[in-house]
Scaffold this motif. Structure first.
Motif, mmCIF file in Angstrom:
data_model
loop_
_atom_site.group_PDB
_atom_site.id
_atom_site.type_symbol
_atom_site.label_atom_id
_atom_site.label_comp_id
_atom_site.label_asym_id
_atom_site.label_seq_id
_atom_site.Cartn_x
_atom_site.Cartn_y
_atom_site.Cartn_z
ATOM 1 N N LEU A 2 11.877 -30.122 28.465
ATOM 2 C CA LEU A 2 11.730 -28.773 29.005
ATOM 3 C C LEU A 2 10.310 -28.599 29.531
ATOM 4 O O LEU A 2 9.481 -29.500 29.442
ATOM 5 C CB LEU A 2 12.085 -27.743 27.932
ATOM 6 N N ASN A 3 10.010 -27.439 30.081
ATOM 7 C CA ASN A 3 8.762 -27.255 30.829
ATOM 8 C C ASN A 3 7.585 -26.940 29.901
ATOM 9 O O ASN A 3 7.454 -25.822 29.393
ATOM 10 C CB ASN A 3 8.939 -26.141 31.867
ATOM 11 N N GLU A 4 6.719 -27.910 29.700
ATOM 12 C CA GLU A 4 5.576 -27.742 28.801
ATOM 13 C C GLU A 4 4.558 -26.729 29.324
ATOM 14 O O GLU A 4 3.896 -26.045 28.540
ATOM 15 C CB GLU A 4 4.877 -29.075 28.575
ATOM 16 N N ASP A 5 4.407 -26.636 30.628
ATOM 17 C CA ASP A 5 3.435 -25.686 31.182
ATOM 18 C C ASP A 5 3.859 -24.247 30.909
ATOM 19 O O ASP A 5 3.032 -23.394 30.575
ATOM 20 C CB ASP A 5 3.266 -25.910 32.691
ATOM 21 N N LEU A 6 5.145 -23.978 31.049
ATOM 22 C CA LEU A 6 5.657 -22.645 30.725
ATOM 23 C C LEU A 6 5.480 -22.367 29.238
ATOM 24 O O LEU A 6 5.039 -21.276 28.842
ATOM 25 C CB LEU A 6 7.136 -22.538 31.116
ATOM 26 N N ILE A 7 5.811 -23.348 28.411
ATOM 27 C CA ILE A 7 5.635 -23.233 26.961
ATOM 28 C C ILE A 7 4.192 -22.876 26.619
ATOM 29 O O ILE A 7 3.922 -21.964 25.823
ATOM 30 C CB ILE A 7 5.996 -24.565 26.277
ATOM 31 N N GLU A 8 3.250 -23.604 27.203
ATOM 32 C CA GLU A 8 1.840 -23.406 26.875
ATOM 33 C C GLU A 8 1.375 -22.007 27.264
ATOM 34 O O GLU A 8 0.649 -21.347 26.516
ATOM 35 C CB GLU A 8 0.989 -24.467 27.568
ATOM 36 N N ALA A 9 1.778 -21.543 28.431
ATOM 37 C CA ALA A 9 1.377 -20.207 28.871
ATOM 38 C C ALA A 9 1.893 -19.125 27.927
ATOM 39 O O ALA A 9 1.157 -18.211 27.533
ATOM 40 C CB ALA A 9 1.872 -19.957 30.300
ATOM 41 N N ILE A 10 3.169 -19.225 27.545
ATOM 42 C CA ILE A 10 3.741 -18.235 26.629
ATOM 43 C C ILE A 10 3.026 -18.284 25.284
ATOM 44 O O ILE A 10 2.648 -17.246 24.721
ATOM 45 C CB ILE A 10 5.250 -18.478 26.438
ATOM 46 N N ALA A 11 2.849 -19.490 24.751
ATOM 47 C CA ALA A 11 2.254 -19.642 23.419
ATOM 48 C C ALA A 11 0.833 -19.112 23.371
ATOM 49 O O ALA A 11 0.440 -18.420 22.422
ATOM 50 C CB ALA A 11 2.283 -21.116 23.001
ATOM 51 N N LEU A 12 0.039 -19.399 24.384
ATOM 52 C CA LEU A 12 -1.359 -18.951 24.381
ATOM 53 C C LEU A 12 -1.466 -17.440 24.600
ATOM 54 O O LEU A 12 -2.431 -16.815 24.163
ATOM 55 C CB LEU A 12 -2.156 -19.701 25.444
ATOM 56 N N GLY A 13 -0.465 -16.857 25.248
ATOM 57 C CA GLY A 13 -0.532 -15.423 25.529
ATOM 58 C C GLY A 13 0.233 -14.544 24.564
ATOM 59 O O GLY A 13 0.125 -13.308 24.622
ATOM 60 N N HIS A 14 0.975 -15.135 23.621
ATOM 61 C CA HIS A 14 1.929 -14.323 22.867
ATOM 62 C C HIS A 14 1.261 -13.306 21.947
ATOM 63 O O HIS A 14 1.836 -12.267 21.646
ATOM 64 C CB HIS A 14 2.896 -15.213 22.074
ATOM 65 N N ASP A 15 0.023 -13.544 21.515
ATOM 66 C CA ASP A 15 -0.626 -12.642 20.559
ATOM 67 C C ASP A 15 -1.833 -11.894 21.127
ATOM 68 O O ASP A 15 -2.602 -11.317 20.358
ATOM 69 C CB ASP A 15 -1.072 -13.427 19.313
ATOM 70 N N VAL A 16 -2.015 -11.879 22.438
ATOM 71 C CA VAL A 16 -3.216 -11.233 22.993
ATOM 72 C C VAL A 16 -3.213 -9.721 22.777
ATOM 73 O O VAL A 16 -4.251 -9.070 22.934
ATOM 74 C CB VAL A 16 -3.420 -11.553 24.499
ATOM 75 N N GLY A 17 -2.088 -9.156 22.396
ATOM 76 C CA GLY A 17 -2.024 -7.719 22.112
ATOM 77 C C GLY A 17 -2.198 -7.376 20.654
ATOM 78 O O GLY A 17 -2.061 -6.208 20.264
ATOM 79 N N HIS A 18 -2.508 -8.385 19.837
ATOM 80 C CA HIS A 18 -2.664 -8.109 18.401
ATOM 81 C C HIS A 18 -3.915 -7.272 18.139
ATOM 82 O O HIS A 18 -4.939 -7.420 18.805
ATOM 83 C CB HIS A 18 -2.737 -9.410 17.601
ATOM 84 N N THR A 19 -3.803 -6.423 17.153
ATOM 85 C CA THR A 19 -4.888 -5.538 16.750
ATOM 86 C C THR A 19 -5.926 -6.291 15.917
ATOM 87 O O THR A 19 -5.671 -7.406 15.464
ATOM 88 C CB THR A 19 -4.331 -4.417 15.851
ATOM 89 N N PRO A 20 -7.080 -5.674 15.666
ATOM 90 C CA PRO A 20 -7.945 -6.212 14.610
ATOM 91 C C PRO A 20 -7.242 -6.092 13.263
ATOM 92 O O PRO A 20 -6.337 -5.273 13.096
ATOM 93 C CB PRO A 20 -9.182 -5.301 14.671
ATOM 94 N N PHE A 21 -7.626 -6.937 12.335
ATOM 95 C CA PHE A 21 -7.111 -6.925 10.955
ATOM 96 C C PHE A 21 -5.628 -7.291 10.865
ATOM 97 O O PHE A 21 -4.926 -6.872 9.954
ATOM 98 C CB PHE A 21 -7.347 -5.566 10.287
ATOM 99 N N GLY A 22 -5.136 -8.066 11.829
ATOM 100 C CA GLY A 22 -3.779 -8.586 11.747
ATOM 101 C C GLY A 22 -2.718 -7.504 11.709
ATOM 102 O O GLY A 22 -2.829 -6.462 12.359
#
Length: 331
Positions: free
Chosen positions: A93-113
């Protein structure tokens, strides 16, 4: 034929028929294609170079103010990417798509988890970090212009958790890879913190997955590769799925909802609450770039965006600056 076009053609030769192909990726705003990067490679690079991604290195995964060897949100995202790419390569499957999703999946997380996430949810009635991650890449980055990511990457980010499943197999891999990563690595950090021991694991987890984090990951990745080989669905076998779910229940009881960490969680929620109340009452104290968004998004949403974007360290600094008398602060 340029480099990008050659890579796009190679995807049709090497990748599985069911794999997402860069050539057919769609953006909300059309752009001139890059001569040497595919659309998914470009998305990955935009996420890596974003301010929201850089802030993840100072955002809590589980433990507040941990030592050097504990995970933070950035290391977690990198680990999700590594695990998910291994699965993607095995299934063609497409590793580049995987990498983009994985690196961006938590950019909306708050401080303190998740303590910060729940605090904002209590304040405004609805807040989910996956939805905020999509908001970050779609509207907030690049001074409000957003990153203009492809639909497949945005869908994978939004649906890495929650009720809805991603529409690509690559997104489904990240959804599973995220769970594998946080369970095994938070288990590893829990041992390091002295909160749990390997001998505490439920019998089925020990029997099916082992007791060492890397062994657990290997078992689940290998099982997913075998169970998902027909590429109709990304899944685990029933036995390994049951063991993973039991490991998750164990982690919630012993770590995520533990009484030992509750004092820190309460303090974190208090910091978030007081900062939110302060900036809603005094919006002029917000940075200029956020003040400019107020007319578009409204005050409460603008304040939420600001607080969600803070790192742990800066949230604490703001709290001290706003609520602790200067001569009381420890320097």
């Amino acid at each position: 034929m340029n480099i990008r076009e050659r890579i796009e053609e190679q995807e049709y030769i090497y990748l599985a028929v069911a794999a997402s192909k860069s050539k057919t990726a769609v953006r909300q705003r059309e752009e001139e294609p890059c001569p040497f990067r595919t659309a998914f490679q470009r998305d990955r690079d935009r996420i890596i170079h974003s301010k929201a991604f850089r802030r993840l290195k100072h955002k809590t995964q589980v433990y507040f103010s941990p030592g050097d060897h504990y995970r933070m949100r950035m290391t977690h995202s990198l680990e999700v990417s590594q695990i998910s790419r291994t699965i993607a390569r095995g299934l063609r499957l497409n590793e580049d798509l995987i990498e983009a999703i994985a690196l961006g999946h938590d950019v909306g997380h708050t401080p303190f988890g998740h303590a910060g996430e729940y605090a904002l949810r209590d304040l405004i009635g609805h807040y989910n970090h996956n939805e905020q991650s999509l908001r970050v890449v779609e509207y907030l980055e690049k001074n409000g212009k957003g990153l203009n990511l492809t639909a497949a990457v945005k869908d994978g980010i939004l649906n890495h958790t929650g009720e809805n499943k991603p529409f690509t197999l690559e997104g489904s891999i990240v959804r599973k890879g995220d769970r594998i990563a946080y369970l095994c690595h938070d288990y590893d950090d829990g041992i390091r913190a002295g909160m749990i021991k390997k001998t505490d694991l439920p019998a089925r987890v020990e029997k099916c997955l082992g007791t060492h984090p890397s062994d657990m990951i290997t078992v689940m990745v290998a099982d997913m590769l075998e169970a998902s080989a027909d590429l109709t669905e990304i899944r685990l076998s029933p036995a390994i799925e049951a063991a993973m779910n039991e490991l998750r229940e164990f982690m919630f009881e012993k770590i995520y909802h533990s009484a030992e960490l509750e004092p820190d969680r309460k303090k974190a929620r208090y910091v978030i609450q007081k900062l939110y109340e302060y900036f809603v009452a005094k919006p002029s104290a917000l940075p200029d770039e956020y003040l400019q968004r107020r007319d578009r998004w409204g005050l409460e949403t603008t304040v939420t965006d600001y607080i969600a974007g803070l790192t742990d360290v800066y949230a604490i600094h703001l709290f001290e600056e706003l609520f602790i008398p200067a001569n009381w602060q420890i320097r």
